[in-house]
Each structure stands twice: as C-alpha cells, then as structure tokens.
Scaffold this motif. Structure first.
Motif, short mmCIF file in Angstrom:
data_model
loop_
_atom_site.label_atom_id
_atom_site.label_comp_id
_atom_site.label_asym_id
_atom_site.label_seq_id
_atom_site.Cartn_x
_atom_site.Cartn_y
_atom_site.Cartn_z
N ASP A 35 86.18 91.55 44.35
CA ASP A 35 87.58 91.56 44.74
C ASP A 35 87.70 90.62 45.94
OD1 ASP A 35 90.15 92.06 45.68
OD2 ASP A 35 90.06 94.19 45.19
N ILE A 55 85.07 82.05 35.99
CA ILE A 55 85.72 83.24 36.53
C ILE A 55 86.85 83.68 35.61
CG2 ILE A 55 85.20 82.46 38.89
CD1 ILE A 55 88.23 81.91 39.19
N TYR A 56 87.23 84.95 35.76
CA TYR A 56 88.33 85.52 34.97
C TYR A 56 89.09 86.48 35.89
CZ TYR A 56 90.73 88.02 31.19
OH TYR A 56 91.68 88.59 30.37
N VAL A 57 90.41 86.41 35.86
CA VAL A 57 91.23 87.26 36.72
C VAL A 57 91.71 88.45 35.91
CG1 VAL A 57 93.23 87.39 38.24
CG2 VAL A 57 91.97 85.24 38.05
N ALA A 62 94.70 84.99 41.93
CA ALA A 62 93.75 84.29 42.80
C ALA A 62 94.27 82.89 43.09
CB ALA A 62 92.38 84.21 42.15
N CYS A 64 92.79 79.26 44.08
CA CYS A 64 91.54 78.50 44.17
C CYS A 64 91.85 77.10 44.69
CB CYS A 64 90.87 78.41 42.81
SG CYS A 64 89.34 77.44 42.83
N GLN A 75 96.83 86.92 36.52
CA GLN A 75 96.06 87.84 35.67
C GLN A 75 95.91 87.29 34.26
OE1 GLN A 75 97.20 91.96 36.06
NE2 GLN A 75 96.72 92.39 33.93
N GLY A 78 91.61 82.19 33.52
CA GLY A 78 90.23 81.98 33.94
C GLY A 78 90.05 80.54 34.40
N TYR A 89 88.20 80.47 47.31
CA TYR A 89 89.17 81.38 46.71
C TYR A 89 89.88 82.16 47.81
CZ TYR A 89 86.32 80.59 42.52
OH TYR A 89 85.63 80.02 41.48
N VAL A 95 92.53 91.17 44.28
CA VAL A 95 92.34 90.31 43.10
C VAL A 95 90.95 90.59 42.53
CG1 VAL A 95 92.16 87.96 42.23
CG2 VAL A 95 93.82 88.49 44.01
N LEU A 97 87.94 89.87 40.22
CA LEU A 97 87.47 88.59 39.72
C LEU A 97 86.06 88.72 39.14
CD1 LEU A 97 89.02 85.80 40.07
CD2 LEU A 97 87.35 85.29 41.84
N ASN A 99 82.95 87.33 37.25
CA ASN A 99 82.55 85.94 37.09
C ASN A 99 81.07 85.83 36.78
OD1 ASN A 99 81.08 85.22 39.93
ND2 ASN A 99 82.80 86.61 40.29
#
Length: 300
Positions: A35, A55-57, A62, A64, A75, A78, A89, A95, A97, A99
C-alpha cells in the motif's frame, strides 16, 4: 536517503539503484503486496533497478513518475516499468498495489538465442514504461495474467509447482509485450534519455550530500558538468521539479525525520537542514505537510 522509523522504505545506493535483491539468486522473481500510503511520506521514492516490474492497482489511484511523465493509474489499471528506468510512486490515499519484480534472466540466460531474439529488443527499445488498460484487449490479457500470478502467491502451498506456473505465465505476458509494443530501437534518443537520467542522478546525489550548506543552481548544475538551463530542463523533464524546489523538498524531508526521531529544537533543525531562518523553514514546512513543525512532532 534518510530512512524513517515505522514505515516501509525503498533503500538505494548513491545512484538511486535499489539495493534489495528481488527473489532468490537461482530464481530472481518476487511478488509484493504493498500500500503506497503506508510508505514514508506516502510515496515509494525515486529508485531504479535492472529488474523488470509489473504493477496492478486493485484499490485507489496510484501516481507514477517515470521518464519525465506523471501517470495516474486508477483501479484495475496496471503498468510495466522497463529495466533501468528511474521511477517513483505517490498516493493521495490508500492504494493497494500488488506487483512482481524479476530479472530478465528469469526468462532466458544472457547471450542465449531466446534472450537476444525476444528479451533484448524490449530492453533496448525506447519503451520506458507501458500502461495497461482493461479497455484494450491485449492489455486486459496481461492484467488477467498478472492476477493469475497474484492468485498463485495467495493460494498455493510451498510444495506445489509455483515456480513452473510462474515461468509459464510470465512468458505469456512477455509474448504479448513483444507482439504489441513498438520495438523500433531509437539508439540516439535512448542514449540521450539515459545520459539525462545519469546527470539527474548525479545532481540529486549532490543535493543529498550538500543540502545542509547554502547551494545555488549553478553549483548543482556544475556537479553534472552542465549549465544552469540544462539542469533546469533535466530536472523538470525527469521529476517535474526545479533543482531548487527539489533541494527544499529534500531539506524538509530530512527535517521531518529529525522532528520525530530527535528532541532537537525546531530552530536547530532548521539550521541543520540548510534553512536560512526558522520562520522561512516553518512556512515551507506547513506548505508541504499542511501542519506546523511543532504539530508534526506531536502527531508522530
């Protein structure tokens, strides 16, 4: 970088390369569930690594920063971060995350046919990152494959064939990247981008080493053997801040660390972190953290 207590941190060397080994030497792959809000100052600070990162939310949005761009990842989106790319980030709230981070050699040994034919073209391309949207079919496939890997780590026991399944899925992801990314190698552009990143890292490190002293833009630029205008351009394109703004931000981060780890007076902390006066320090601190230094100390 100045570590703070009770928060996860990114540990880097003087070039901002992350020093943590991801995974095992004989299986260089690691899964993380993080997170961003839990990290020091609600950010995973500037770092880079030779490893590849996906990564995937799953919750929240997030932010970046990579290759001079600010990217919002809501959401279910990725992102792929290529090897050697300086990135950071941030989060305005929680958030989540999940990954994965792994070495390119997980897929094939360097100098092998597989590496030279399918891996090196992506590493060498001018593709610092790739966003994955659930609205685009090939990108949604990658997001679904990432979720399969996350599920493996959440459900499988140690004695099952987790590593074999991971390799199979990662290769599927890589095949989609290879087929869908524009892989025209722009050597001059890539070289210029890497040179700019190297100079940015040099100047950032110079600031870290000398933030307690009065610093000028000319001194910061000279540390990378460039002029003031070039330094401004590199900082702005790299991290969306001027060198002086980054210097002030770093001083404030260091001051915040001292506020909750020492009993030094606010005036002494202002002096030790390079501020010309306590009043100026307090104004800048409140601008950044929305509370006064004294309130920050009580809160922490």
């Amino acid at each position: 970088m100045k570590p703070q207590q009770n928060y996860p941190q990114i540990i880097t060397d003087e070039t901002f390369q992350e020093t943590v080994q991801h995974g095992l030497e004989n299986f260089p792959f690691c899964y993380y569930l993080e997170d961003v809000w839990d990290f020091d100052f609600h950010c995973i600070d500037w770092h880079w690594h030779h490893d590849l990162e996906f990564i995937y939310v799953t919750h929240g949005t997030a932010i970046c920063f990579a290759d001079g761009q600010s990217i919002q990842l809501p959401q279910d989106f990725g992102m792929f971060i290529n090897s050697g790319v300086l990135h950071r980030y941030e989060a305005a709230s929680s958030v989540l995350l999940p990954n994965i981070v792994f070495s390119p050699t997980l897929l094939a040994e360097e100098n092998s046919l597989l590496y030279e034919k399918y891996i090196a073209p992506i590493l060498s391309s001018h593709t610092p990152f790739q966003i994955f949207s659930p609205e685009i079919p090939w990108q949604k496939k990658i997001l679904d494959l990432l979720k399969q890997i996350f599920s493996l780590y959440e459900t499988m026991e140690k004695n099952e064939k987790k590593e074999l399944y991971i390799i199979q899925i990662v290769w599927q992801i890589w095949e989609l990247l290879f087929d869908c990314l524009p892989l025209t190698i722009q050597l001059s552009e890539t070289k210029n981008s890497r040179n700019a990143q190297a100079r940015l890292q040099i100047m950032m490190q110079y600031i870290h080493d000398h933030y307690q002293s009065p610093l000028t833009l000319e001194e910061i630029a000279s540390s990378a053997l460039i002029g003031k205008s070039s330094a401004l351009q590199i900082f702005q394109s790299g991290i969306h801040l001027s060198p002086v703004a980054y210097l002030i931000q770093y001083r404030l981060d260091c001051a915040a660390h001292l506020l909750h780890t020492t009993e030094k007076s606010i005036s002494l902390i202002a002096e030790e972190t390079g501020f010309s006066s306590t009043g100026y320090f307090c104004r800048k601190f409140k601008q950044r953290y929305n509370i006064s230094p004294g309130e920050y100390r009580k809160k922490h």
